[in-house]
Scaffold this motif. Sequence first.
Motif, PDB file in Angstrom:
ATOM      1  N   THR A  83      21.410  61.085  48.819  1.00  0.00           N
ATOM      2  CA  THR A  83      21.272  62.331  49.576  1.00  0.00           C
ATOM      3  C   THR A  83      21.741  62.191  51.017  1.00  0.00           C
ATOM      4  OG1 THR A  83      19.374  62.804  48.186  1.00  0.00           O
ATOM      5  CG2 THR A  83      19.568  64.129  50.164  1.00  0.00           C
ATOM      6  N   ASN A  84      22.359  63.243  51.504  1.00  0.00           N
ATOM      7  CA  ASN A  84      22.670  63.359  52.928  1.00  0.00           C
ATOM      8  C   ASN A  84      21.933  64.614  53.408  1.00  0.00           C
ATOM      9  OD1 ASN A  84      23.754  64.047  55.401  1.00  0.00           O
ATOM     10  ND2 ASN A  84      25.857  63.470  54.870  1.00  0.00           N
ATOM     11  N   ASP A  85      20.732  64.418  53.982  1.00  0.00           N
ATOM     12  CA  ASP A  85      19.887  65.559  54.363  1.00  0.00           C
ATOM     13  C   ASP A  85      20.543  66.417  55.429  1.00  0.00           C
ATOM     14  OD1 ASP A  85      17.654  65.190  52.655  1.00  0.00           O
ATOM     15  OD2 ASP A  85      17.079  63.455  53.869  1.00  0.00           O
ATOM     16  N   ALA A  86      21.163  65.760  56.407  1.00  0.00           N
ATOM     17  CA  ALA A  86      21.759  66.520  57.516  1.00  0.00           C
ATOM     18  C   ALA A  86      22.847  67.465  57.007  1.00  0.00           C
ATOM     19  CB  ALA A  86      22.329  65.538  58.538  1.00  0.00           C
ATOM     20  N   ALA A  87      23.651  66.980  56.051  1.00  0.00           N
ATOM     21  CA  ALA A  87      24.748  67.812  55.540  1.00  0.00           C
ATOM     22  C   ALA A  87      24.323  68.637  54.319  1.00  0.00           C
ATOM     23  CB  ALA A  87      25.936  66.931  55.180  1.00  0.00           C
ATOM     24  N   ARG A  88      23.066  68.485  53.902  1.00  0.00           N
ATOM     25  CA  ARG A  88      22.523  69.190  52.733  1.00  0.00           C
ATOM     26  C   ARG A  88      23.379  68.945  51.485  1.00  0.00           C
ATOM     27  NH1 ARG A  88      23.336  73.165  55.854  1.00  0.00           N
ATOM     28  NH2 ARG A  88      23.595  74.854  54.356  1.00  0.00           N
ATOM     29  N   LEU A  89      23.579  67.654  51.232  1.00  0.00           N
ATOM     30  CA  LEU A  89      24.376  67.249  50.065  1.00  0.00           C
ATOM     31  C   LEU A  89      23.594  66.246  49.226  1.00  0.00           C
ATOM     32  CD1 LEU A  89      27.778  66.483  51.844  1.00  0.00           C
ATOM     33  CD2 LEU A  89      27.226  68.532  50.500  1.00  0.00           C
ATOM     34  N   LYS A  90      23.755  66.379  47.918  1.00  0.00           N
ATOM     35  CA  LYS A  90      23.175  65.387  47.004  1.00  0.00           C
ATOM     36  C   LYS A  90      24.274  64.957  46.055  1.00  0.00           C
ATOM     37  CE  LYS A  90      19.361  67.545  45.529  1.00  0.00           C
ATOM     38  NZ  LYS A  90      18.241  67.826  44.624  1.00  0.00           N
ATOM     39  N   PHE A  91      24.518  63.657  45.987  1.00  0.00           N
ATOM     40  CA  PHE A  91      25.512  63.147  45.047  1.00  0.00           C
ATOM     41  C   PHE A  91      24.776  62.519  43.871  1.00  0.00           C
ATOM     42  CE2 PHE A  91      27.678  63.207  49.110  1.00  0.00           C
ATOM     43  CZ  PHE A  91      28.954  63.650  48.794  1.00  0.00           C
ATOM     44  N   ILE A  92      25.224  62.817  42.658  1.00  0.00           N
ATOM     45  CA  ILE A  92      24.674  62.097  41.506  1.00  0.00           C
ATOM     46  C   ILE A  92      25.817  61.361  40.816  1.00  0.00           C
ATOM     47  CG2 ILE A  92      22.694  63.642  41.203  1.00  0.00           C
ATOM     48  CD1 ILE A  92      24.085  64.870  38.811  1.00  0.00           C
ATOM     49  N   ILE A  93      25.517  60.155  40.362  1.00  0.00           N
ATOM     50  CA  ILE A  93      26.539  59.309  39.747  1.00  0.00           C
ATOM     51  C   ILE A  93      26.237  59.242  38.248  1.00  0.00           C
ATOM     52  CG2 ILE A  93      27.611  57.033  39.768  1.00  0.00           C
ATOM     53  CD1 ILE A  93      26.512  56.679  42.631  1.00  0.00           C
ATOM     54  N   THR A  94      27.185  59.701  37.435  1.00  0.00           N
ATOM     55  CA  THR A  94      26.917  59.815  35.994  1.00  0.00           C
ATOM     56  C   THR A  94      28.019  59.152  35.157  1.00  0.00           C
ATOM     57  OG1 THR A  94      28.174  61.810  35.407  1.00  0.00           O
ATOM     58  CG2 THR A  94      26.094  62.156  36.549  1.00  0.00           C
ATOM     59  N   LYS A  95      27.753  58.994  33.894  1.00  0.00           N
ATOM     60  CA  LYS A  95      28.790  58.549  32.966  1.00  0.00           C
ATOM     61  C   LYS A  95      29.855  59.645  32.928  1.00  0.00           C
ATOM     62  CE  LYS A  95      28.109  55.466  29.852  1.00  0.00           C
ATOM     63  NZ  LYS A  95      28.666  54.090  29.756  1.00  0.00           N
ATOM     64  N   THR A  96      31.100  59.221  32.798  1.00  0.00           N
ATOM     65  CA  THR A  96      32.225  60.155  32.817  1.00  0.00           C
ATOM     66  C   THR A  96      32.014  61.362  31.895  1.00  0.00           C
ATOM     67  OG1 THR A  96      33.670  58.303  33.256  1.00  0.00           O
ATOM     68  CG2 THR A  96      34.722  60.290  32.448  1.00  0.00           C
ATOM     69  N   ALA A  97      31.695  61.086  30.638  1.00  0.00           N
ATOM     70  CA  ALA A  97      31.626  62.170  29.649  1.00  0.00           C
ATOM     71  C   ALA A  97      30.490  63.149  29.932  1.00  0.00           C
ATOM     72  CB  ALA A  97      31.463  61.577  28.252  1.00  0.00           C
ATOM     73  N   ASP A  98      29.534  62.767  30.795  1.00  0.00           N
ATOM     74  CA  ASP A  98      28.374  63.625  31.042  1.00  0.00           C
ATOM     75  C   ASP A  98      28.553  64.605  32.199  1.00  0.00           C
ATOM     76  OD1 ASP A  98      27.041  62.389  28.978  1.00  0.00           O
ATOM     77  OD2 ASP A  98      26.073  60.906  30.273  1.00  0.00           O
ATOM     78  N   VAL A  99      29.607  64.442  32.999  1.00  0.00           N
ATOM     79  CA  VAL A  99      29.775  65.337  34.163  1.00  0.00           C
ATOM     80  C   VAL A  99      29.785  66.817  33.760  1.00  0.00           C
ATOM     81  CG1 VAL A  99      31.327  66.031  36.037  1.00  0.00           C
ATOM     82  CG2 VAL A  99      30.825  63.610  35.672  1.00  0.00           C
ATOM     83  N   PRO A 100      30.580  67.225  32.752  1.00  0.00           N
ATOM     84  CA  PRO A 100      30.576  68.657  32.393  1.00  0.00           C
ATOM     85  C   PRO A 100      29.203  69.151  31.939  1.00  0.00           C
ATOM     86  CG  PRO A 100      32.469  67.556  31.406  1.00  0.00           C
ATOM     87  CD  PRO A 100      31.569  66.476  31.942  1.00  0.00           C
ATOM     88  N   THR A 101      28.401  68.280  31.339  1.00  0.00           N
ATOM     89  CA  THR A 101      27.061  68.678  30.886  1.00  0.00           C
ATOM     90  C   THR A 101      26.161  68.981  32.082  1.00  0.00           C
ATOM     91  OG1 THR A 101      27.349  67.156  29.038  1.00  0.00           O
ATOM     92  CG2 THR A 101      25.110  67.971  29.431  1.00  0.00           C
ATOM     93  N   TYR A 102      26.138  68.084  33.069  1.00  0.00           N
ATOM     94  CA  TYR A 102      25.321  68.316  34.270  1.00  0.00           C
ATOM     95  C   TYR A 102      25.745  69.612  34.956  1.00  0.00           C
ATOM     96  CZ  TYR A 102      23.155  63.692  34.128  1.00  0.00           C
ATOM     97  OH  TYR A 102      22.414  62.601  33.762  1.00  0.00           O
ATOM     98  N   VAL A 103      27.038  69.869  34.977  1.00  0.00           N
ATOM     99  CA  VAL A 103      27.535  71.052  35.688  1.00  0.00           C
ATOM    100  C   VAL A 103      27.263  72.317  34.874  1.00  0.00           C
ATOM    101  CG1 VAL A 103      29.590  72.194  36.632  1.00  0.00           C
ATOM    102  CG2 VAL A 103      29.229  69.743  37.030  1.00  0.00           C
TER     103      VAL A 103
END
Length: 211
Positions: free
Chosen positions: A42-62
């Motif tokens: 997380t970057n609280d100041a910029a209000r960003l959260k990055f999540i690191i996932t398996k390649t094939a799972d990115v479309p599912t999270y989105v």
Amino acid sequence: MNDFITIALPKGKLFGLSTELFSKIGWTADGLHEKSRKLVITNDAARLKFIITKTADVPTYVEYGAADIGVIGKDVIDESGRDVYELLDLGFGKCHLMMAVPKDKKRARLEDYAHTRVATKFPRIAEKFFAERGMQMEYIKLNGSIELGPIIGLSESIVDIVETGTTLRENNLEEFAHICDATARLIANRVSYRLKFDRINNLVNKLEKFL
Ligand code: PRP
């Protein structure tokens, strides 16, 4: 918390290229690296959260809105069948999907492979390709090292991605049919795109300048 933007990034080849691009516009966070054991950074100041996932799972999270946006290859989007909004072609991660066969057992025509076995990480794309040509095949889903399939007699061919062609060459395989080209895309959840339009659209405008 809901004014945060959550960004899904895939482990692997696209990770470094994605973080490099995002950092050019200041979208980054301390500790954001591929080997991080922490999966939400997380970057609280910029209000960003990055999540690191398996390649094939990115479309599912989105698709489910667990991530507002993500970076992923067009090949993975098409294979996933997930309903996501493609915002931008990022241009990097260039590769293509193709069918390859052992050089020394090459048949004359594509149709000569009808009813044979295809090893692939992309059964949906492969099935569409062959079905459009009136060919019924047996699909064997593998999760990696697809090139092994024909070498050890598991299948007559493979459908896989090619970047440099090195893996094909080193395993005595030859491209037999081109299926489609692919590059990395910036994708968004359809609802997030409406609710967080200003921030996401601003991101797209800024990224476009670097592409
Ligand atoms: C991909 C793909 C090929 C290779 C192609 O595999 O499945 O094996 O890259 O790249 P090249 O044309 O530059 O040789 P990846 O490295 O993602 O690993 P995997 O075999 O575990 O899927």
